[in-house]
Design a protein around this motif. Structure first.
Motif, PDB file in Angstrom:
ATOM      1  N   GLY A  30      25.691  61.470  43.739  1.00 51.23           N
ATOM      2  CA  GLY A  30      25.456  61.714  45.155  1.00 51.23           C
ATOM      3  C   GLY A  30      26.658  61.356  46.024  1.00 51.23           C
ATOM      4  N   ASP A  31      26.377  60.677  47.127  1.00 53.50           N
ATOM      5  CA  ASP A  31      27.423  60.368  48.096  1.00 53.50           C
ATOM      6  C   ASP A  31      28.439  59.343  47.613  1.00 53.50           C
ATOM      7  N   VAL A  32      28.123  58.620  46.542  1.00 52.81           N
ATOM      8  CA  VAL A  32      29.035  57.575  46.073  1.00 52.81           C
ATOM      9  C   VAL A  32      30.251  58.162  45.338  1.00 52.81           C
ATOM     10  N   LEU A  33      30.166  59.399  44.876  1.00 52.54           N
ATOM     11  CA  LEU A  33      31.240  59.994  44.085  1.00 52.54           C
ATOM     12  C   LEU A  33      32.586  59.933  44.803  1.00 52.54           C
ATOM     13  N   ARG A  34      32.608  60.155  46.092  1.00 48.25           N
ATOM     14  CA  ARG A  34      33.886  60.158  46.813  1.00 48.25           C
ATOM     15  C   ARG A  34      34.540  58.784  46.863  1.00 48.25           C
ATOM     16  N   PHE A  35      33.799  57.729  46.530  1.00 47.98           N
ATOM     17  CA  PHE A  35      34.358  56.381  46.532  1.00 47.98           C
ATOM     18  C   PHE A  35      34.854  55.949  45.150  1.00 47.98           C
ATOM     19  N   ILE A  36      34.622  56.782  44.151  1.00 55.22           N
ATOM     20  CA  ILE A  36      35.063  56.453  42.799  1.00 55.22           C
ATOM     21  C   ILE A  36      36.502  56.927  42.657  1.00 55.22           C
ATOM     22  N   THR A  37      37.404  56.022  42.999  1.00 52.40           N
ATOM     23  CA  THR A  37      38.836  56.313  42.950  1.00 52.40           C
ATOM     24  C   THR A  37      39.521  55.276  42.066  1.00 52.40           C
ATOM     25  N   MET A  38      40.742  55.545  41.717  1.00 54.82           N
ATOM     26  CA  MET A  38      41.485  54.591  40.908  1.00 54.82           C
ATOM     27  C   MET A  38      41.721  53.298  41.693  1.00 54.82           C
ATOM     28  N   ALA A  39      42.034  53.401  42.977  1.00 57.10           N
ATOM     29  CA  ALA A  39      42.253  52.196  43.786  1.00 57.10           C
ATOM     30  C   ALA A  39      40.971  51.371  43.890  1.00 57.10           C
ATOM     31  N   ASN A  40      39.843  52.020  44.095  1.00 53.37           N
ATOM     32  CA  ASN A  40      38.586  51.276  44.178  1.00 53.37           C
ATOM     33  C   ASN A  40      38.200  50.669  42.826  1.00 53.37           C
ATOM     34  N   THR A  41      38.506  51.363  41.751  1.00 54.93           N
ATOM     35  CA  THR A  41      38.245  50.803  40.431  1.00 54.93           C
ATOM     36  C   THR A  41      39.115  49.575  40.199  1.00 54.93           C
ATOM     37  N   ALA A  42      40.367  49.619  40.653  1.00 53.93           N
ATOM     38  CA  ALA A  42      41.253  48.450  40.539  1.00 53.93           C
ATOM     39  C   ALA A  42      40.705  47.296  41.379  1.00 53.93           C
ATOM     40  N   ARG A  43      40.167  47.613  42.544  1.00 54.22           N
ATOM     41  CA  ARG A  43      39.548  46.567  43.379  1.00 54.22           C
ATOM     42  C   ARG A  43      38.331  45.967  42.672  1.00 54.22           C
ATOM     43  N   ASP A  44      37.534  46.814  42.038  1.00 56.57           N
ATOM     44  CA  ASP A  44      36.390  46.313  41.264  1.00 56.57           C
ATOM     45  C   ASP A  44      36.865  45.414  40.130  1.00 56.57           C
ATOM     46  N   MET A  45      37.928  45.832  39.452  1.00 56.95           N
ATOM     47  CA  MET A  45      38.463  45.035  38.365  1.00 56.95           C
ATOM     48  C   MET A  45      38.922  43.668  38.883  1.00 56.95           C
ATOM     49  N   ASP A  46      39.474  43.642  40.081  1.00 54.71           N
ATOM     50  CA  ASP A  46      39.906  42.367  40.641  1.00 54.71           C
ATOM     51  C   ASP A  46      38.707  41.489  41.003  1.00 54.71           C
ATOM     52  N   ARG A  47      37.619  42.111  41.409  1.00 53.09           N
ATOM     53  CA  ARG A  47      36.399  41.338  41.690  1.00 53.09           C
ATOM     54  C   ARG A  47      35.840  40.715  40.408  1.00 53.09           C
ATOM     55  N   VAL A  48      35.923  41.448  39.305  1.00 52.56           N
ATOM     56  CA  VAL A  48      35.494  40.896  38.016  1.00 52.56           C
ATOM     57  C   VAL A  48      36.378  39.707  37.660  1.00 52.56           C
ATOM     58  N   ARG A  49      37.688  39.846  37.853  1.00 50.82           N
ATOM     59  CA  ARG A  49      38.610  38.742  37.603  1.00 50.82           C
ATOM     60  C   ARG A  49      38.194  37.513  38.391  1.00 50.82           C
ATOM     61  N   LYS A  56      44.465  34.898  37.463  1.00 53.30           N
ATOM     62  CA  LYS A  56      45.282  36.094  37.231  1.00 53.30           C
ATOM     63  C   LYS A  56      44.652  36.948  36.146  1.00 53.30           C
ATOM     64  N   LEU A  57      44.973  38.223  36.196  1.00 53.22           N
ATOM     65  CA  LEU A  57      44.446  39.202  35.253  1.00 53.22           C
ATOM     66  C   LEU A  57      45.497  39.521  34.202  1.00 53.22           C
ATOM     67  N   SER A  58      45.108  39.492  32.949  1.00 53.46           N
ATOM     68  CA  SER A  58      45.929  40.025  31.873  1.00 53.46           C
ATOM     69  C   SER A  58      45.304  41.357  31.480  1.00 53.46           C
ATOM     70  N   TYR A  59      46.148  42.351  31.239  1.00 53.72           N
ATOM     71  CA  TYR A  59      45.638  43.711  31.072  1.00 53.72           C
ATOM     72  C   TYR A  59      46.469  44.474  30.072  1.00 53.72           C
ATOM     73  N   HIS A  60      45.793  45.274  29.246  1.00 52.14           N
ATOM     74  CA  HIS A  60      46.454  46.195  28.340  1.00 52.14           C
ATOM     75  C   HIS A  60      45.864  47.565  28.585  1.00 52.14           C
ATOM     76  N   GLY A  74      50.265  39.357  43.037  1.00 53.75           N
ATOM     77  CA  GLY A  74      50.193  37.935  42.738  1.00 53.75           C
ATOM     78  C   GLY A  74      49.040  37.561  41.825  1.00 53.75           C
ATOM     79  N   ARG A  75      48.224  38.526  41.459  1.00 56.01           N
ATOM     80  CA  ARG A  75      47.041  38.246  40.637  1.00 56.01           C
ATOM     81  C   ARG A  75      47.179  38.807  39.225  1.00 56.01           C
ATOM     82  N   SER A  76      48.416  39.018  38.806  1.00 54.52           N
ATOM     83  CA  SER A  76      48.661  39.575  37.478  1.00 54.52           C
ATOM     84  C   SER A  76      49.403  38.567  36.625  1.00 54.52           C
ATOM     85  N   ASP A  77      49.051  38.535  35.349  1.00 54.00           N
ATOM     86  CA  ASP A  77      49.696  37.640  34.400  1.00 54.00           C
ATOM     87  C   ASP A  77      50.410  38.490  33.354  1.00 54.00           C
ATOM     88  N   ARG A  78      49.827  38.656  32.209  1.00 49.47           N
ATOM     89  CA  ARG A  78      50.428  39.452  31.145  1.00 49.47           C
ATOM     90  C   ARG A  78      49.909  40.888  31.250  1.00 49.47           C
TER      91      ARG A  78
END
Length: 135
Positions: A30-49, A56-60, A74-78
């Motif tokens: 529905g209406d949420v599809l337009r909010f599913i972006t790479m930037a918003n997903t990165a923001r979600d990932m930071d909330r999980v962190r 800090k987040l380590s990521y592969h 400033g929130r990134s490690d490896r």
């Protein structure tokens, strides 16, 4: 996952699959599809962190990690960014470049892999390289 391309070289099954998947996403999100972006997903990932209490987040991975790093430096490690992605080409044009690269290099890779299959490699060599010697 569908084979790409199909044994006959065609991509119509993949095109149909992609269109069906996109239509299902639009129908069910529905209406949420337009909010599913790479930037918003990165923001979600930071909330999980943050929820995990990690400073800090380590990521592969690839593009998502690069976007997170650009939004939260400033929130990134490896960070390991594999499978380079050009942000100016994401995603449709990037897939086009991959297709060309696969067409150019896949025969070389297949020849390389065929030369190193267990059937043509000694058991001792397979053991040394960590390849199972039994089926």
């Amino acid at each position: 996952m569908l084979p790409y391309p199909a044994p006959d070289g065609g991509i119509q099954r993949n095109v149909t699959f992609a269109r069906t998947t996109a239509a299902a996403c639009a129908e069910h999100s529905g209406d949420v599809l337009r909010f599913i972006t790479m930037a918003n997903t990165a923001r979600d990932m930071d909330r999980v962190r943050a929820a995990l209490g990690e400073p800090k987040l380590s990521y592969h991975g690839t593009y998502l990690g690069a976007v997170h790093l650009s939004l939260f430096p400033g929130r990134s490690d490896r960070i390991v960014l594999d499978s380079a992605v050009d942000p100016g080409l994401v995603w449709r044009d990037m897939f086009r470049t991959w297709n060309e690269a696969v067409a150019l290099r896949l025969p070389d890779f297949l020849a390389f892999a065929a030369e190193r299959t267990p059937s043509t490699t000694s058991a001792r060599d397979r053991t040394r390289r960590g390849i199972p010697t039994t089926g």
